[in-house]
Enzyme design. Structure first.
Site, PDB file in Angstrom:
ATOM      1  N   ASP A 131      48.680  32.842  44.800  1.00 17.24           N
ATOM      2  CA  ASP A 131      49.813  32.503  43.946  1.00 17.24           C
ATOM      3  C   ASP A 131      49.347  32.230  42.518  1.00 17.24           C
ATOM      4  O   ASP A 131      48.209  31.831  42.293  1.00 17.24           O
ATOM      5  CB  ASP A 131      50.516  31.260  44.535  1.00 17.24           C
ATOM      6  CG  ASP A 131      51.912  31.081  43.974  1.00 17.24           C
ATOM      7  OD1 ASP A 131      52.429  32.008  43.321  1.00 17.24           O
ATOM      8  OD2 ASP A 131      52.492  29.998  44.180  1.00 17.24           O
TER       9      ASP A 131
ATOM     10  N   LEU B 135      33.521  42.536  58.080  1.00 18.54           N
ATOM     11  CA  LEU B 135      34.743  41.772  57.794  1.00 18.54           C
ATOM     12  C   LEU B 135      36.001  42.621  58.000  1.00 18.54           C
ATOM     13  O   LEU B 135      36.019  43.805  57.639  1.00 18.54           O
ATOM     14  CB  LEU B 135      34.685  41.284  56.343  1.00 18.54           C
ATOM     15  CG  LEU B 135      35.925  40.578  55.797  1.00 18.54           C
ATOM     16  CD1 LEU B 135      35.520  39.324  55.044  1.00 18.54           C
ATOM     17  CD2 LEU B 135      36.725  41.477  54.856  1.00 18.54           C
TER      18      LEU B 135
ATOM     19  N   HIS C 131      49.314  40.275  37.568  1.00 16.86           N
ATOM     20  CA  HIS C 131      49.066  40.886  38.880  1.00 16.86           C
ATOM     21  C   HIS C 131      47.838  41.797  38.835  1.00 16.86           C
ATOM     22  O   HIS C 131      47.063  41.859  39.784  1.00 16.86           O
ATOM     23  CB  HIS C 131      50.296  41.677  39.347  1.00 16.86           C
ATOM     24  CG  HIS C 131      51.488  40.815  39.637  1.00 16.86           C
ATOM     25  ND1 HIS C 131      51.401  39.652  40.364  1.00 16.86           N
ATOM     26  CD2 HIS C 131      52.808  40.947  39.306  1.00 16.86           C
ATOM     27  CE1 HIS C 131      52.605  39.100  40.470  1.00 16.86           C
ATOM     28  NE2 HIS C 131      53.467  39.859  39.822  1.00 16.86           N
TER      29      HIS C 131
END
Ligand code: FPP
Length: 258
Positions: free
Chosen positions: A34, A145, A51
Site C-alpha cells: 500500500d 520461491l 505504481h
C-alpha cells in the site's frame, strides 16, 4: 532506490541479514503493498508513477525474500474492489502487471522460482491470464520461491468460490469441514502465511487472505511501498522472529522458542 549508494543503509542491511539468518525465517510471507499513490503525491507526481516505482520494489523484494530462504511470497496487487478506481488507473495497473509477468518470466525461471496468479479469472483480460498461464507452466517444476500474485483477488470472493465448489461437488453437511474448504481455495497446496506485512500504516487486512490469515502474525509499517526496501523486509522478519506463536495454546505447552 539503489541501496548500495548509501553505505550506512548497506551496513544496516548486512547486520540485519546476519541477525535474521540466525533464526528460522517465515516460510510464507504475504504483503499488502500500500501507499504508491500517497508516495507519488508527496512528490507532486502522478499516482501511475507511484505504481511504476512500486513495481520496481516488487522486483527487489522478490529477490531479497528468495535469498533469505522464504518459500512463498504472496503479493496483493489488485483487489476485486480496485476495479472501482478511475479507469485510466485500472488500465495502467493492468499494463504494469502484464509487463511485469512477461518481462520477469525469464529471470524468475533462471532463479528457480515458481509463479502463480491468485484471484478470480472472470473479469481479467485474456492476455493477462494467458501470460500468467505461460509463466506458471514454464516454472512448474522449479523448486525455489513461489511467487503468488493476487490480481482480481478478494478474500471473501475466494471463500464464496470455495463454497460454490462444495455445492457443485455435492458434499453433505457433515462433510463440510475446514479441510474441505481449504482444499477448494485458489491455491490449496499453499501453506497459511506466517507473516503478513502491510505498508503505509493502515491497520487493516482489506480482504486479503481472509481464510488463510487466521494465525498469521501481522506487521504494519508506516513506510510506503515504493520505499519498502530489503532493510524494511528484514525488520519485519526480525519482528516476526521475536514473537511467540501460540496457535491458541499457552507458552508452557510450546517447545522450541528462541
Ligand atoms: C496500493 O497503493 C497499491 C495498489 C492498489 C497496486 C499495487 C501495485 C503495485 C505495487 C505495482 C505493480 C505491481 C506489480 C506486481 C508489477 P494505493 O494506490 O492504494 O496507494 P494510496 O493508498 O497511497 O493511494
Amino acid at each position: 532506490m539503489t541501496d548500495t549508494l548509501f553505505p550506512e543503509r548497506e551496513r544496516l542491511r548486512e547486520e540485519l541479514t546476519a541477525a535474521v539468518r540466525a533464526h528460522p525465517v517465515p516460510a510464507h510471507i504475504g504483503i499488502i503493498m500500500d501507499g504508491n499513490g500517497r508516495w507519488a503525491k508527496q512528490r507532486g507526481w502522478s499516482r501511475i508513477r507511484g505504481h511504476q516505482m512500486g513495481a520496481r520494489r516488487v522486483d527487489s523484494i522478490v529477490r531479497a525474500a528468495d535469498r533469505l530462504g522464504v518459500r512463498y511470497l504472496t503479493l496483493y496487487a489488485f483487489s476485486v474492489e480496485n476495479w472501482a478506481r478511475p479507469s485510466f488507473e485500472v488500465s495502467a495497473l493492468m499494463r504494469l502487471f502484464r509487463t511485469y509477468i512477461v518481462r520477469k518470466r525469464a529471470a524468475l525461471h533462471a532463479e528457480n522460482a515458481r509463479f502463480r496468479l491468485l484471484g478470480r479469472r472472470e473479469g481479467l483480460a485474456p492476455e493477462i491470464l494467458e501470460e500468467a498461464r505461460q509463466s506458471t507452466e514454464l516454472m512448474k517444476n522449479n523448486t525455489g520461491l513461489t511467487l503468488n500474485l493476487c490480481i482480481n483477488y478478494g478474500g471473501r470472493a475466494e471463500i464464496v468460490d470455495a463454497v460454490k465448489k462444495i455445492v457443485a461437488d455435492g458434499l453433505r453437511p457433515e462433510d463440510v469441514t475446514e479441510e474441505a474448504i481449504a482444499r477448494r481455495l485458489y491455491a490449496p497446496d499453499l501453506p497459511d502465511p506466517d507473516l503478513i506485512i502491510r505498508t503505509s500504516g493502515e491497520m487493516r487486512i482489506s480482504n486479503f487472505l481472509l481464510w488463510e490469515c487466521a494465525y498469521s502474525e501481522l506487521y504494519v509499517t508506516d513506510v510506503m511501498w515504493p520505499d519498502f526496501d530489503e532493510v524494511e523486509l528484514l525488520r519485519a522478519i526480525q519482528s516476526y522472529q521475536n514473537r511467540e506463536r501460540r496457535f491458541g495454546k499457552i507458552s508452557e505447552q510450546l517447545g522450541n522458542r528462541r
